[in-house]
Design a protein around this motif. Structure first.
Motif, short mmCIF file in Angstrom:
data_model
loop_
_atom_site.label_atom_id
_atom_site.label_comp_id
_atom_site.label_asym_id
_atom_site.label_seq_id
_atom_site.Cartn_x
_atom_site.Cartn_y
_atom_site.Cartn_z
N PHE A 24 -3.67 -1.25 8.85
CA PHE A 24 -3.57 -2.42 7.98
C PHE A 24 -4.65 -3.43 8.37
N ALA A 25 -4.93 -3.57 9.65
CA ALA A 25 -5.98 -4.48 10.11
C ALA A 25 -7.36 -4.00 9.67
N GLU A 26 -7.57 -2.69 9.69
CA GLU A 26 -8.87 -2.13 9.33
C GLU A 26 -9.09 -2.08 7.82
N LYS A 27 -8.05 -1.64 7.08
CA LYS A 27 -8.22 -1.33 5.66
C LYS A 27 -7.42 -2.20 4.71
N GLY A 28 -6.47 -2.94 5.23
CA GLY A 28 -5.55 -3.68 4.38
C GLY A 28 -4.32 -2.85 4.06
N TYR A 29 -3.32 -3.51 3.56
CA TYR A 29 -2.04 -2.87 3.25
C TYR A 29 -2.18 -1.89 2.09
N ARG A 30 -2.76 -2.35 0.98
CA ARG A 30 -2.85 -1.51 -0.21
C ARG A 30 -3.70 -0.27 -0.03
N GLN A 31 -4.74 -0.37 0.77
CA GLN A 31 -5.68 0.74 0.93
C GLN A 31 -5.25 1.75 1.99
N THR A 32 -4.15 1.49 2.66
CA THR A 32 -3.66 2.40 3.70
C THR A 32 -2.56 3.28 3.11
#
Length: 185
Positions: A24-32
């Motif tokens: 989530f820190a790297e990609k965000g919530y939606r993109q994970t």
């Protein structure tokens, strides 16, 4: 005494929360995706709904875990500003900045959790402010909003351009601007 199955379940849950927090820190919530999380954790993706119900349940576990880390990481007897500035530097705090953009959107599943996080931060700051030492015309509530907002803004700027932001100089400036009567130590 915990059984081996209980220990394995707790370890799986911990691995999933850790992997999700990193992603989530790297990609965000939606993109994970579940697949991303399961691959990072080394655990079957079917474990995610079993432990958390759904992706939102996993997000809630991640944010609750991070909130607890923030709240338990502060010593009531230590220098509050120094502790906050130290926390900004931790790699794990990148999660808060990454997800903040999603939290401000109407209908965001993260919004409520950020409201709780910010309230907890304001309460923590408010508890350390000596009411008798506030400048005339200010309230503890307004001052804590200002302090938490300052820290969040500094944190975001530093995450975007760490080479351009001197956190030690920012901390010294915050101290210089606060009235001496508001000793945060």
């Amino acid at each position: 005494m915990a059984t081996r199955r209980t220990e394995t379940t707790q370890e799986s849950r911990r691995l999933l929360v850790t992997a999700a927090a990193e992603l989530f820190a790297e990609k965000g919530y939606r993109q994970t995706s579940f697949i991303d999380i399961a691959d990072r954790a080394g655990i079957s993706r079917g474990s995610i709904p079993w432990h958390f119900g759904n992706k939102l349940g996993l997000l809630e576990a991640v944010l609750d875990d991070q909130l607890q880390a923030v709240l338990t990481g502060f010593s009531p007897s230590g220098d509050a500003l120094e502790q906050v500035m130290g926390y900004i530097r931790l790699p794990a705090t990148r999660l808060f900045i990454t997800l903040l953009a999603e939290a401000v959107e109407a209908g965001s599943p993260i919004r409520e959790h950020y409201a709780r996080l910010h309230e907890a931060l304001r309460q923590g700051a408010r508890a350390r402010l000596p009411a008798h030492a506030l400048p005339a015309g200010t309230s503890p509530e307004a001052l804590t909003v200002l302090l938490v907002g300052t820290v969040i803004g500094v944190h975001a700027q530093w995450r975007v351009a760490p080479e351009a932001i001197d956190l030690d100089a920012v901390e010294a400036t915050i101290r210089a601007l606060l009235p001496a009567s508001l000793d945060l130590a």
